[in-house]
Design an enzyme around this catalytic site. Structure first.
Site, PDB file in Angstrom:
ATOM      1  N   ASP A 111       0.811  -1.219   0.000  1.00  0.00           N
ATOM      2  CA  ASP A 111       0.000   0.000   0.000  1.00  0.00           C
ATOM      3  C   ASP A 111       0.846   1.271   0.000  1.00  0.00           C
ATOM      4  O   ASP A 111       2.067   1.213   0.176  1.00  0.00           O
ATOM      5  CB  ASP A 111      -0.975  -0.011   1.194  1.00  0.00           C
ATOM      6  CG  ASP A 111      -0.326  -0.448   2.502  1.00  0.00           C
ATOM      7  OD1 ASP A 111       0.915  -0.453   2.585  1.00  0.00           O
ATOM      8  OD2 ASP A 111      -1.059  -0.789   3.443  1.00  0.00           O
ATOM      9  N   ASN A 121      -8.092  -2.210  13.669  1.00  0.00           N
ATOM     10  CA  ASN A 121      -9.472  -2.530  13.279  1.00  0.00           C
ATOM     11  C   ASN A 121      -9.535  -3.754  12.364  1.00  0.00           C
ATOM     12  O   ASN A 121     -10.559  -4.026  11.742  1.00  0.00           O
ATOM     13  CB  ASN A 121     -10.129  -1.325  12.588  1.00  0.00           C
ATOM     14  CG  ASN A 121      -9.407  -0.920  11.305  1.00  0.00           C
ATOM     15  OD1 ASN A 121      -8.411  -1.538  10.924  1.00  0.00           O
ATOM     16  ND2 ASN A 121      -9.905   0.092  10.635  1.00  0.00           N
ATOM     17  N   HIS A 170      -7.665  -4.264   9.629  1.00  0.00           N
ATOM     18  CA  HIS A 170      -7.335  -4.085   8.204  1.00  0.00           C
ATOM     19  C   HIS A 170      -6.047  -4.827   7.849  1.00  0.00           C
ATOM     20  O   HIS A 170      -5.161  -4.993   8.682  1.00  0.00           O
ATOM     21  CB  HIS A 170      -7.300  -2.608   7.788  1.00  0.00           C
ATOM     22  CG  HIS A 170      -6.142  -1.797   8.262  1.00  0.00           C
ATOM     23  ND1 HIS A 170      -6.279  -0.515   8.747  1.00  0.00           N
ATOM     24  CD2 HIS A 170      -4.818  -2.049   8.298  1.00  0.00           C
ATOM     25  CE1 HIS A 170      -5.086  -0.035   9.054  1.00  0.00           C
ATOM     26  NE2 HIS A 170      -4.188  -0.937   8.810  1.00  0.00           N
ATOM     27  N   GLU A 202      -9.858  -1.578   4.611  1.00  0.00           N
ATOM     28  CA  GLU A 202     -10.600  -1.266   5.821  1.00  0.00           C
ATOM     29  C   GLU A 202     -11.830  -2.169   5.961  1.00  0.00           C
ATOM     30  O   GLU A 202     -12.236  -2.828   4.997  1.00  0.00           O
ATOM     31  CB  GLU A 202     -11.028   0.204   5.782  1.00  0.00           C
ATOM     32  CG  GLU A 202      -9.863   1.190   5.733  1.00  0.00           C
ATOM     33  CD  GLU A 202      -9.170   1.388   7.093  1.00  0.00           C
ATOM     34  OE1 GLU A 202      -9.162   0.457   7.920  1.00  0.00           O
ATOM     35  OE2 GLU A 202      -8.636   2.488   7.304  1.00  0.00           O
TER      36      GLU A 202
HETATM   37  C1  GLP Z   1      -0.671   0.472   8.384  1.00  0.00           C
HETATM   38  C2  GLP Z   1      -0.399  -0.350   7.140  1.00  0.00           C
HETATM   39  C3  GLP Z   1      -0.669  -1.801   7.375  1.00  0.00           C
HETATM   40  C4  GLP Z   1      -0.025  -2.265   8.642  1.00  0.00           C
HETATM   41  C5  GLP Z   1      -0.603  -1.504   9.802  1.00  0.00           C
HETATM   42  C6  GLP Z   1      -0.039  -1.922  11.134  1.00  0.00           C
HETATM   43  O1  GLP Z   1      -1.974   0.888   8.492  1.00  0.00           O
HETATM   44  N1  GLP Z   1      -1.150   0.074   6.023  1.00  0.00           N
HETATM   45  O2  GLP Z   1      -0.199  -2.547   6.264  1.00  0.00           O
HETATM   46  O3  GLP Z   1      -0.244  -3.632   8.820  1.00  0.00           O
HETATM   47  O4  GLP Z   1      -0.301  -0.138   9.593  1.00  0.00           O
HETATM   48  O5  GLP Z   1       1.074  -1.138  11.471  1.00  0.00           O
HETATM   49  P1  GLP Z   1       1.974  -1.338  12.725  1.00  0.00           P
HETATM   50  O6  GLP Z   1       2.882  -2.465  12.403  1.00  0.00           O
HETATM   51  O7  GLP Z   1       2.734  -0.034  12.850  1.00  0.00           O
HETATM   52  O8  GLP Z   1       1.100  -1.610  13.876  1.00  0.00           O
END
Ligand code: GLP
Length: 246
Positions: free
Chosen positions: A66, A135, A137, A142
């Protein structure tokens, strides 16, 4: 399959080893990569090993999950910048084989279509690495994103913007939209590793464990896939049934 380790370091070693094993077994592997704080120690470990024991990465191909809409490669919070900082500036993966969705594209919809097509053209993802949002995702898919989705532009939920605000100097700077590989693209990966660490992930990991396949919780899509490993440290697994944590 659940793999529960004591510490984040253990999780990172295991995950980096799985990535390395894939690369060693298939030098022309196609890897789906993720960002977020969870992946930082994973990439650090992988880089460390590859520096100690160099491996030919010239045939490796990568696709990131992403990218924020409106953040270019030079923006410190763009995922392109993140990937260069943590991985690509440190490893010899040919730049033409590195792919990220282009959050600055003039035609975002066209860029999304081209992204899913490019994954198909190289024969699909051998291994997809995933984190998870609070949440549920995956990528930036989402809650209520159809499980049939391909790479698309998505409006970020308020929860995600709050969660990711910690990376920006002012939370209001978190972009409202992102491009994300679709859930169908992710499900077509031959192997999937989902990684969750720390106490902030305990609630969603328990929900994921107990919930059936439901578009309200995007990560439940993975329950339809035959080759998924969910890797957690003890804190992220704290609310899972005791027998899993033994
Ligand atoms: C972002 C990314 C996700 C990732 C999530 C969790 O929203 N788009 O791909 O899995 O964060 O991030 P973290 O590892 O900082 O908790």
């Amino acid at each position: 399959m659940y793999k529960i380790f004591e510490t984040i370091d253990d999780v990172s070693r295991y995950t980096a080893q799985r990535l390395l094993d894939r690369i060693l077994a298939k030098p022309d592997a196609v890897l789906g990569l993720a960002t977020g704080s969870t992946m930082e120690p994973v990439y650090a470990r992988l880089v460390d090993w590859l520096w100690q024991h160099p491996v030919d990465l010239s045939r490796l191909t990568t696709f990131n999950l992403d990218e924020y809409v409106g953040l270019g490669a030079s923006h410190a919070q763009s995922y392109c910048h993140y990937m260069c900082r943590h991985l690509f500036d440190k490893l010899n993966v040919p730049r033409e084989r590195v792919h990220l969705p282009d959050g600055m594209a003039r035609d975002l919809e066209g860029a999304c279509r081209a992204y899913s097509d490019a994954i198909q053209t190289v024969g699909g993802l051998d291994l997809q690495l995933l984190g998870i949002g609070s949440n549920g995702h995956i990528g930036f898919n989402e809650p209520h994103t159809p499980f049939t989705s391909r790479t698309q532009v998505i409006a970020l939920s308020e929860q995600t913007r709050i969660d990711n605000g910690r990376f920006f100097s002012d939370p209001s700077e978190v972009p409202t939209h992102a491009l994300t590989m679709g859930i169908q693209d992710i499900l077509e990966a031959r192997e999937i590793l989902l990684v969750a660490t720390g106490p902030s992930k305990a609630g969603i990991m328990a929900e994921l464990y107990h919930c059936g396949v439901d578009e309200a919780l995007p990560a439940t899509a993975l329950k339809q896939h035959g080759n998924v490993t969910i890797v957690m440290d003890r804190e992220a697994a704290a609310l899972l049934p005791r027998e899993l944590r033994a």
